[in-house]
Design a protein around this motif. Structure first.
Motif, mmCIF file in Angstrom:
data_model
loop_
_atom_site.group_PDB
_atom_site.id
_atom_site.type_symbol
_atom_site.label_atom_id
_atom_site.label_comp_id
_atom_site.label_asym_id
_atom_site.label_seq_id
_atom_site.Cartn_x
_atom_site.Cartn_y
_atom_site.Cartn_z
ATOM 1 N N GLN A 1 0.813 -1.213 0.000
ATOM 2 C CA GLN A 1 0.000 0.000 0.000
ATOM 3 C C GLN A 1 0.849 1.267 0.000
ATOM 4 O O GLN A 1 0.581 2.218 -0.755
ATOM 5 C CB GLN A 1 -0.927 0.003 1.225
ATOM 6 C CG GLN A 1 -1.867 1.200 1.274
ATOM 7 C CD GLN A 1 -2.680 1.229 2.560
ATOM 8 O OE1 GLN A 1 -2.169 0.885 3.618
ATOM 9 N NE2 GLN A 1 -3.936 1.632 2.458
ATOM 10 N N LYS A 2 1.886 1.319 0.811
ATOM 11 C CA LYS A 2 2.741 2.508 0.899
ATOM 12 C C LYS A 2 3.421 2.779 -0.434
ATOM 13 O O LYS A 2 3.508 3.926 -0.885
ATOM 14 C CB LYS A 2 3.777 2.322 2.007
ATOM 15 C CG LYS A 2 4.653 3.545 2.233
ATOM 16 C CD LYS A 2 5.623 3.323 3.389
ATOM 17 C CE LYS A 2 6.523 4.537 3.591
ATOM 18 N NZ LYS A 2 7.490 4.311 4.705
ATOM 19 N N VAL A 3 3.905 1.724 -1.063
ATOM 20 C CA VAL A 3 4.576 1.879 -2.355
ATOM 21 C C VAL A 3 3.590 2.391 -3.400
ATOM 22 O O VAL A 3 3.891 3.305 -4.171
ATOM 23 C CB VAL A 3 5.198 0.539 -2.804
ATOM 24 C CG1 VAL A 3 5.742 0.656 -4.229
ATOM 25 C CG2 VAL A 3 6.317 0.120 -1.853
ATOM 26 N N MET A 4 2.395 1.804 -3.426
ATOM 27 C CA MET A 4 1.386 2.233 -4.396
ATOM 28 C C MET A 4 1.035 3.709 -4.225
ATOM 29 O O MET A 4 0.947 4.466 -5.200
ATOM 30 C CB MET A 4 0.117 1.391 -4.244
ATOM 31 C CG MET A 4 0.253 -0.048 -4.706
ATOM 32 S SD MET A 4 -1.328 -0.921 -4.458
ATOM 33 C CE MET A 4 -0.922 -2.546 -5.075
ATOM 34 N N ASN A 5 0.835 4.133 -2.994
ATOM 35 C CA ASN A 5 0.454 5.522 -2.751
ATOM 36 C C ASN A 5 1.568 6.487 -3.135
ATOM 37 O O ASN A 5 1.308 7.565 -3.677
ATOM 38 C CB ASN A 5 0.061 5.715 -1.284
ATOM 39 C CG ASN A 5 -1.310 5.132 -0.962
ATOM 40 O OD1 ASN A 5 -2.155 4.995 -1.840
ATOM 41 N ND2 ASN A 5 -1.531 4.782 0.289
ATOM 42 N N SER A 6 2.805 6.111 -2.860
ATOM 43 C CA SER A 6 3.923 6.994 -3.200
ATOM 44 C C SER A 6 4.129 7.092 -4.708
ATOM 45 O O SER A 6 4.650 8.097 -5.204
ATOM 46 C CB SER A 6 5.210 6.498 -2.534
ATOM 47 O OG SER A 6 5.605 5.246 -3.049
ATOM 48 N N ALA A 7 3.699 6.063 -5.441
ATOM 49 C CA ALA A 7 3.973 5.998 -6.876
ATOM 50 C C ALA A 7 3.251 7.063 -7.683
ATOM 51 O O ALA A 7 3.633 7.341 -8.825
ATOM 52 C CB ALA A 7 3.615 4.613 -7.411
ATOM 53 N N PHE A 8 2.214 7.687 -7.119
ATOM 54 C CA PHE A 8 1.539 8.758 -7.846
ATOM 55 C C PHE A 8 2.481 9.930 -8.107
ATOM 56 O O PHE A 8 2.250 10.737 -9.003
ATOM 57 C CB PHE A 8 0.297 9.222 -7.072
ATOM 58 C CG PHE A 8 -0.836 8.241 -7.129
ATOM 59 C CD1 PHE A 8 -1.746 8.271 -8.172
ATOM 60 C CD2 PHE A 8 -0.988 7.267 -6.148
ATOM 61 C CE1 PHE A 8 -2.798 7.363 -8.236
ATOM 62 C CE2 PHE A 8 -2.022 6.354 -6.204
ATOM 63 C CZ PHE A 8 -2.936 6.394 -7.251
ATOM 64 N N ASN A 9 3.561 10.000 -7.334
ATOM 65 C CA ASN A 9 4.547 11.066 -7.518
ATOM 66 C C ASN A 9 5.552 10.740 -8.621
ATOM 67 O O ASN A 9 6.383 11.586 -8.961
ATOM 68 C CB ASN A 9 5.313 11.305 -6.213
ATOM 69 C CG ASN A 9 4.409 11.744 -5.089
ATOM 70 O OD1 ASN A 9 3.570 12.634 -5.272
ATOM 71 N ND2 ASN A 9 4.561 11.138 -3.921
ATOM 72 N N TYR A 10 5.488 9.539 -9.158
ATOM 73 C CA TYR A 10 6.490 9.107 -10.139
ATOM 74 C C TYR A 10 5.970 9.150 -11.572
ATOM 75 O O TYR A 10 6.718 8.885 -12.508
ATOM 76 C CB TYR A 10 6.944 7.662 -9.833
ATOM 77 C CG TYR A 10 7.344 7.403 -8.406
ATOM 78 C CD1 TYR A 10 7.874 8.418 -7.603
ATOM 79 C CD2 TYR A 10 7.190 6.144 -7.832
ATOM 80 C CE1 TYR A 10 8.220 8.180 -6.285
ATOM 81 C CE2 TYR A 10 7.555 5.890 -6.521
ATOM 82 C CZ TYR A 10 8.057 6.908 -5.745
ATOM 83 O OH TYR A 10 8.414 6.665 -4.445
#
Length: 337
Positions: free
Chosen positions: A237-246
């Motif tokens: 979940q943490k990785v998925m949420n952070s990925a919107f910045n990529y």
């Protein structure tokens, strides 16, 4: 026959039952190889959505055809099959999207699967081995999931693709994105897997979030553009949420990994990029056929993924080691002879 059941989280049991007798329209298969996948690991750990216990796991399968009336098949044939049993009637099925059937029954997830010496399945899902061996056939299904994800993302040669997670599904995503001609950047916290991706799969660049600021490193690697395509294969979940910045402006974010929680992102940031968010579930017959074509043409050599093996009788005692990242497992197979 013997079978292995996940009785509850953290507990496998080896049991015996009668060999199934195929009903009309079904075939009997003798299982030869079983791939251990993320779904099995999450089910064992108690973190798999859409799941009830007890359950016989296993849907990455290679088998020998034993008996039935399937046209074009004979006893002794090497086979695999599509483990997503669909209803054929719902809105998804009517539109050819059998992979996300409203009433889908995934073998080894919603219904008992292939961690057994024999299984009986509907003949309509059976696939000819096409000259591939049992090891290769056991990897067709996870590769089909990856092929479907890349197809959903519409990856093309001008894309810069960030694959998050270098497990077995992530490895397939890397390979199919490379076949499409894209530049591929791989993110994982395991340096062994990152090195494997560069040396064996020709990944263009790697990022380890434990050592790098991901957004900053990604900007450096893409001349500030960020990734046209971001594909998650972590299920974190943490990785998925952070990925919107990529995601680049005009970019696509495809969720292949699955987790139980909620996604959270800034709507203004997402909106100004005119980003596209989509999920990718299972695979279709077109993906399975494409994978088998790539295998036959030598575009993919899945045997380099297979780093660990165990026997059916030893699987329960070996399972902890096979899912321990410290043991540098890329792909583990259970063998039945």
């Amino acid at each position: 026959m013997k079978y292995i059941v996940c009785e509850k989280p953290q507990e496998f049991l080896l049991k015996e039952t009668s060999i199934p007798e195929p009903k009309e329209g079904e075939v009997l298969l003798k299982i030869k190889r079983i791939g251990i996948c993320g779904t099995d690991i999450h089910a064992f750990g108690g973190t798999q959505p859409y799941f009830e216990y007890p359950r016989i796991l296993g849907h990455e399968l290679a088998a020998e055809y034993v008996k039935g009336n399937a046209a074009g098949f004979k006893p002794g044939d090497k086979v695999t099959f599509i483990p997503y049993f669909n209803c054929g009637k719902c809105v998804a099925c009517r539109n050819g999207l059998t992979n996300c059937c409203v009433n889908i029954k995934v073998f080894g997830v919603h219904i008992d699967g292939g961690m057994a010496e024999y299984v009986s399945i509907p003949e309509q899902y059976l696939l000819h081995g096409q000259g591939l061996d049992y090891d290769e056939l056991a990897l067709v299904e996870p590769l089909a999931i990856a092929a479907h994800g890349v197809r959903r993302a519409a990856v093309k040669a001008t894309d810069k693709v960030l694959v998050m997670g270098a497990g077995p599904i992530g490895i397939g995503l890397i390979q199919f994105a490379k076949i499409a001609g894209a530049k591929v950047i791989v993110m994982d916290i395991n340096d062994y897997r990152l090195n494997f991706c560069k040396e064996q799969l020709q990944a263009d660049e790697t990022i380890n979030p434990l050592n790098d600021d991901v957004a900053q490193k990604l900007a450096e690697l893409t001349n500030g553009d960020m990734a046209n395509v971001v594909i998650d294969a972590t299920g974190n979940q943490k990785v998925m949420n952070s990925a919107f910045n990529y995601i680049s402006h005009g970019g696509r974010f495809v969720l292949v990994g699955l987790q139980k929680g909620e996604l959270s992102f800034s709507h203004p940031d997402f909106h100004k990029r005119e980003s596209t968010l989509m999920s990718s579930r299972n695979a279709t017959i077109e993906d399975f056929e494409y994978v088998m074509k790539c295998l036959k043409e030598g575009k993919i050599d899945p045997k380099k993924y297979i780093t660990h093996r165990t026997s059916f009788d030893e699987m329960i005692t070996d399972f902890g080691n096979l899912i321990d990242p410290k043991n540098n497992v890329i792909k583990a197979l259970i063998e039945i002879e």
